[in-house]
Design a protein around this motif. Structure first.
Motif, short mmCIF file in Angstrom:
data_model
loop_
_atom_site.label_atom_id
_atom_site.label_comp_id
_atom_site.label_asym_id
_atom_site.label_seq_id
_atom_site.Cartn_x
_atom_site.Cartn_y
_atom_site.Cartn_z
N LYS A 22 -4.16 11.39 3.09
CA LYS A 22 -5.08 12.27 2.36
C LYS A 22 -6.55 11.98 2.67
CE LYS A 22 -1.75 12.72 -1.42
NZ LYS A 22 -1.46 12.47 -2.84
N LYS A 23 -6.80 10.90 3.42
CA LYS A 23 -8.18 10.55 3.78
C LYS A 23 -8.53 11.20 5.11
CE LYS A 23 -8.01 6.04 1.47
NZ LYS A 23 -8.20 4.58 1.64
N ASP A 55 6.94 13.27 -0.48
CA ASP A 55 7.72 12.24 -1.17
C ASP A 55 9.15 12.17 -0.66
OD1 ASP A 55 7.89 10.11 -2.93
OD2 ASP A 55 8.65 11.34 -4.57
N GLU A 100 -0.93 7.75 0.77
CA GLU A 100 -2.32 8.01 0.39
C GLU A 100 -3.27 8.01 1.60
OE1 GLU A 100 -3.45 8.87 -2.66
OE2 GLU A 100 -1.31 8.97 -3.13
N LEU A 121 3.98 13.04 2.56
CA LEU A 121 3.19 13.88 1.66
C LEU A 121 4.06 14.73 0.74
CD1 LEU A 121 0.38 14.88 4.14
CD2 LEU A 121 0.10 13.49 2.09
N LYS A 146 0.85 -1.19 0.00
CA LYS A 146 0.00 0.00 0.00
C LYS A 146 0.89 1.24 0.00
CE LYS A 146 -4.20 -1.65 2.13
NZ LYS A 146 -5.37 -1.18 2.85
N LYS A 147 0.43 2.23 -0.68
CA LYS A 147 1.14 3.50 -0.64
C LYS A 147 0.62 4.26 0.58
CE LYS A 147 1.87 3.75 -5.59
NZ LYS A 147 1.64 4.49 -6.83
N TYR A 148 1.39 4.14 1.66
CA TYR A 148 0.90 4.68 2.92
C TYR A 148 0.67 6.18 2.87
CZ TYR A 148 2.04 0.11 4.79
OH TYR A 148 2.09 -1.25 5.01
#
Length: 385
Positions: free
Chosen positions: A20-21, A353, A17, A351, A13-15
């Motif tokens: 952003k939730k 990168d 992401e 966030l 999983k791309k943690y």
């Protein structure tokens, strides 16, 4: 012919992401070991203990139930192990069993963002590596990860078995037969090497271990790409024979993985050391300066002591620049919450990168607990407002 099997491992999983939730989020990091009276008793009382703690924090019933459903003991795995769970909107977004003893204190908290620090500490510098067990008739190529149990993916290469074994003898026809056998070995080695190169390139593996038949190993290594040879090391044992000592291979793999970790950490610290005294260094040190660099997306690698800054709190923002010091009035972004600095720093790094590396206490210069390697140097040309 290469046949891929055992592909049950899902892609990582791309943690980033997750950040952003919208929350609220529940973060749980607990011991998940089994096998002793104490751990079994702890597992029995864990659900009630978590429920009580989360109810006090005002967590939603659906979220609490999702946590309870996720934290069952990790049966069938060698102890010690821990479990890391992230829950949002009544679902476990992340539920991972992590090998080894817990790398920090237990975490049971409900908050506006997910706290990935326990997962980062437990995983450490996780990286993919490849183990190839080769023979003259083919082989198996295993993709594994440094901080995860089991094999992520196995590819089986079934080579040509015709005239596979040399037969002692003499004469002209015998020479042709043995030449044919050597060609079959080489053809099989070519196919195994091609599959190894594919897995290494696709996974960006940092380590390649070749084990198996001695002649097959030699032939395969000869055919590897330059990139694969750069990370290759040989295990001097034929692991594909009956009665082969698999424990010896596992021990050797663990030692070589540990060596890669050590070298990676050295490389990071050497880069820091080489910046000392530079007119426009590509590094910065200290909490305030690292936050300033994160706000500008200037950080390439954020480096923190394992137990750094746990008592410090900073502001987490809902949009860029994602983070601000506790006393800073952000120009952009609204305040989500004042949260522990490690969680906010890891979030801001993800966030923007940036990579995050954990180092032992005392490893950073000047006794500092946080530093950053930068994407561009500091100096008069870098805005400091």
């Amino acid at each position: 012919m290469a046949e891929q099997v055992n592909t049950t491992h899902a892609a990582n999983k791309k943690y980033a992401e997750l950040y952003k939730k919208p929350g609220p989020w529940i973060t749980v990091y607990v011991d998940a070991s089994t096998g002793t009276v104490d751990t079994l008793r702890a597992g029995d009382v864990l659900p009630d203990r978590l429920r009580e703690s989360l109810e006090k924090q005002g967590a939603a019933k659906a979220d609490i139930q999702a946590v309870i459903d996720a934290v069952s003991p990790a049966t069938g795995m060698p102890s010690p192990v821990s479990r890391y769970v992230l829950v949002r909107d009544g679902e476990a977004e992340v539920n991972e069993v992590l090998p080894g003893a817990m790398s920090g204190p237990e975490v049971v908290e409900s908050g506006p963002i997910p706290d990935l620090v326990p997962l980062l500490k437990a995983r450490g510098e996780d990286f993919p590596y490849v183990v190839a067990e080769v023979g003259r008739d083919g082989g198996e190529v295993h993709l594994q990860y440094a901080r995860r149990n089991g094999v992520a993916e196995t590819t089986t290469v079934e080579g040509d078995r015709e005239n596979l074994t040399k037969i002692p003898g003499g004469g002209w026809s015998q020479g042709r037969y043995q030449h044919r056998t050597e060609e079959i070995w080489r053809k099989n080695a070519d196919e195994i090497a091609a599959e190894i190169d594919r897995v290494v390139q696709a996974s960006k593996a940092r380590l390649l271990i070749i084990a198996g038949d001695i002649r097959a190993r030699e032939l395969v290594v000869e055919q590897l790409s330059e990139a694969s040879r750069a990370i290759e090391s040989t295990f001097e044992s034929h692991t594909r024979t009956g009665g082969a000592d698999k424990d010896a291979l596992r021990t050797e793999i663990a030692a070589r993985v540990a060596h890669v970790w050590t070298e990676q950490r050295k490389a990071i610290l050497n880069r820091l050391a080489n910046q000392t005294g530079q007119a426009h260094p590509e590094w910065t040190v200290g909490l305030g300066e690292c936050i300033r660099a994160l706000q500008q997306a200037q950080v390439g690698t954020l480096i923190m002591n394992d137990n750094a800054l746990a008592d410090h709190h900073v502001n987490a923002l809902n949009t860029e620049p994602w983070i601000a010091t506790a006393g800073e009035q952000p120009v952009n972004g609204e305040l989500l919450a004042k949260i522990p600095a490690p969680a906010a720093l890891v979030r801001a790094a993800a966030l923007t990168d940036a990579r995050v590396a954990m180092v032992p206490e005392g490893a950073l210069p000047g006794g500092k607990s946080i530093a950053a390697l930068l994407r561009w140097p500091t100096g008069p040309d870098v805005p400091r407002g």
